[in-house]
Enzyme design. Structure first.
Site, PDB file in Angstrom:
ATOM      1  N   ASP A  67      12.758 133.730  61.627  1.00  0.00           N
ATOM      2  CA  ASP A  67      13.640 132.772  62.296  1.00  0.00           C
ATOM      3  C   ASP A  67      15.087 133.260  62.345  1.00  0.00           C
ATOM      4  O   ASP A  67      15.422 134.299  61.768  1.00  0.00           O
ATOM      5  CB  ASP A  67      13.556 131.391  61.608  1.00  0.00           C
ATOM      6  CG  ASP A  67      13.609 131.496  60.084  1.00  0.00           C
ATOM      7  OD1 ASP A  67      14.048 132.536  59.569  1.00  0.00           O
ATOM      8  OD2 ASP A  67      13.231 130.525  59.407  1.00  0.00           O
ATOM      9  N   ASN A 136      12.223 120.571  51.670  1.00  0.00           N
ATOM     10  CA  ASN A 136      11.566 119.524  52.471  1.00  0.00           C
ATOM     11  C   ASN A 136      10.201 119.972  52.979  1.00  0.00           C
ATOM     12  O   ASN A 136       9.579 119.287  53.780  1.00  0.00           O
ATOM     13  CB  ASN A 136      12.455 119.105  53.659  1.00  0.00           C
ATOM     14  CG  ASN A 136      12.632 120.218  54.679  1.00  0.00           C
ATOM     15  OD1 ASN A 136      12.236 121.358  54.453  1.00  0.00           O
ATOM     16  ND2 ASN A 136      13.233 119.889  55.804  1.00  0.00           N
ATOM     17  N   HIS A 138       9.531 122.787  54.737  1.00  0.00           N
ATOM     18  CA  HIS A 138       9.478 123.639  55.938  1.00  0.00           C
ATOM     19  C   HIS A 138       9.066 125.064  55.572  1.00  0.00           C
ATOM     20  O   HIS A 138       9.337 125.543  54.475  1.00  0.00           O
ATOM     21  CB  HIS A 138      10.798 123.614  56.733  1.00  0.00           C
ATOM     22  CG  HIS A 138      11.940 124.361  56.129  1.00  0.00           C
ATOM     23  ND1 HIS A 138      13.260 124.024  56.366  1.00  0.00           N
ATOM     24  CD2 HIS A 138      12.003 125.441  55.316  1.00  0.00           C
ATOM     25  CE1 HIS A 138      14.045 124.858  55.736  1.00  0.00           C
ATOM     26  NE2 HIS A 138      13.314 125.728  55.087  1.00  0.00           N
ATOM     27  N   GLU A 143      10.171 122.412  60.697  1.00  0.00           N
ATOM     28  CA  GLU A 143      10.580 121.252  59.905  1.00  0.00           C
ATOM     29  C   GLU A 143       9.480 120.182  59.900  1.00  0.00           C
ATOM     30  O   GLU A 143       8.679 120.102  60.843  1.00  0.00           O
ATOM     31  CB  GLU A 143      11.865 120.658  60.510  1.00  0.00           C
ATOM     32  CG  GLU A 143      13.063 121.610  60.529  1.00  0.00           C
ATOM     33  CD  GLU A 143      13.752 121.732  59.165  1.00  0.00           C
ATOM     34  OE1 GLU A 143      13.073 121.724  58.130  1.00  0.00           O
ATOM     35  OE2 GLU A 143      14.999 121.849  59.147  1.00  0.00           O
TER      36      GLU A 143
HETATM   37  P1  PGA Z   1      15.707 129.529  50.138  1.00  0.00           P
HETATM   38  O1  PGA Z   1      15.103 129.046  51.501  1.00  0.00           O
HETATM   39  O2  PGA Z   1      14.988 130.790  49.793  1.00  0.00           O
HETATM   40  O3  PGA Z   1      17.149 129.759  50.412  1.00  0.00           O
HETATM   41  O4  PGA Z   1      15.443 128.454  49.137  1.00  0.00           O
HETATM   42  C1  PGA Z   1      13.717 128.983  51.631  1.00  0.00           C
HETATM   43  C2  PGA Z   1      13.360 128.452  52.979  1.00  0.00           C
HETATM   44  O5  PGA Z   1      14.143 127.656  53.530  1.00  0.00           O
HETATM   45  O6  PGA Z   1      12.293 128.814  53.493  1.00  0.00           O
END
Ligand code: PGA
Length: 248
Positions: A67, A136, A138, A143
């Site tokens: 992404d 959350n 995702h 999302e």
């Molecule tokens: P993070 O993000 O490694 O910064 O916790 C993980 C994600 O959003 O997939």
């Protein structure tokens, strides 16, 4: 599902890096799906160490990122393009033409999503997807929602994601509101998934994703359906699991 729990993040990163090294030895032109965020930084540092030590070459490997934020120029410090350069690409021998990162700063993002989707279709199937999870649920920037999209698409980020990622920006309002992300189809099509989560702030979502019901409201829970996923957790992230507990 193969769940491994580690005392310390460093042990997890070494294990994951060794696993990736083995996969590249078996298939030097491995097609890897790449994640960004705080979680994979230690793993990428370990891969760089192994490369510098002469144990690992990426010269035939291709990489496809999950992404990218929309609206940040690629040169912006917090673009995932800059992240990849800073933490991995600048330090290894991967060929530039084998690097694929969605571009979040073109005028027509739907065209960019189509372009990236075609690229993934041409790649046919990624061999190994590195994956983290948001608090959350995702994965990539897919999302939680009533329905999930299969292909690469533009997504509006939730407030929870923007808040979580605001730590990387000077001001919370600098976090972009939109992103482009690989969809669930391409994530789930990967032959293998190497899933990583660290820290106690991930404990609840790890329990929900891997021991709860499968629901689009927790995109990570779809990973329960993947036939070849290795889940690497530090002991804080694993602390709320009730039955998937097999310490390394
Ligand atoms: P993070 O993000 O490694 O910064 O916790 C993980 C994600 O959003 O997939």
């Amino acid at each position: 599902m193969n769940v491994k729990i580690f005392e310390k993040a460093e042990q997890l990163n070494q294990y994951a890096a060794t696993f990736i090294t083995q996969q590249i030895k078996i298939k030097p032109n491995l097609k890897m799906g790449m994640a960004t965020g705080r979680t994979p930084i230690g793993l990428y540092e370990e891969l760089v160490r192994q490369h510098i030590a002469g144990a690992l070459s990426f010269s035939q490997v291709s990489m496809y990122n999950l992404d990218e934020y929309i609206g940040l120029p690629r040169q912006h410090d917090q673009s995932f393009y800059s992240f990849m350069k800073r933490h991995l690409i600048n330090h290894i021998d991967v060929k530039r033409h084998n690097l694929h990162i969605p571009n979040g700063s073109v005028a027509n993002m739907n065209e960019e999503a189509d372009r990236y989707d075609k690229l993934l279709l041409q790649a046919e199937q990624l061999d190994l997807q590195i994956l983290g999870i948001g608090t959350n649920g995702h994965i990539g920037f897919n999302e939680p929602d009533q329905k999930l999209i299969g292909g690469t698409h533009v997504v509006e980020l939730t407030n929870e994601t923007k808040w979580a990622n605001s730590k990387d920006f000077e001001k919370a309002e600098d976090v972009p509101s939109y992103a482009i992300t690989m969809g669930l189809r391409d994530i789930m099509r990967s032959k293998k998934i190497l899933f990583i989560a660290l820290g106690k702030e991930k404990a609840e979502i790890i329990q929900e994703a891997f021991e709860g019901n499968i629901s689009t409201w927790c995109p990570g829970s779809l990973l329960q359906l993947h036939p070849d996923i290795m889940v690497l957790l530090d002991k804080e992230a694993a602390s709320l699991l009730t039955y998937n507990k097999s310490p390394c």
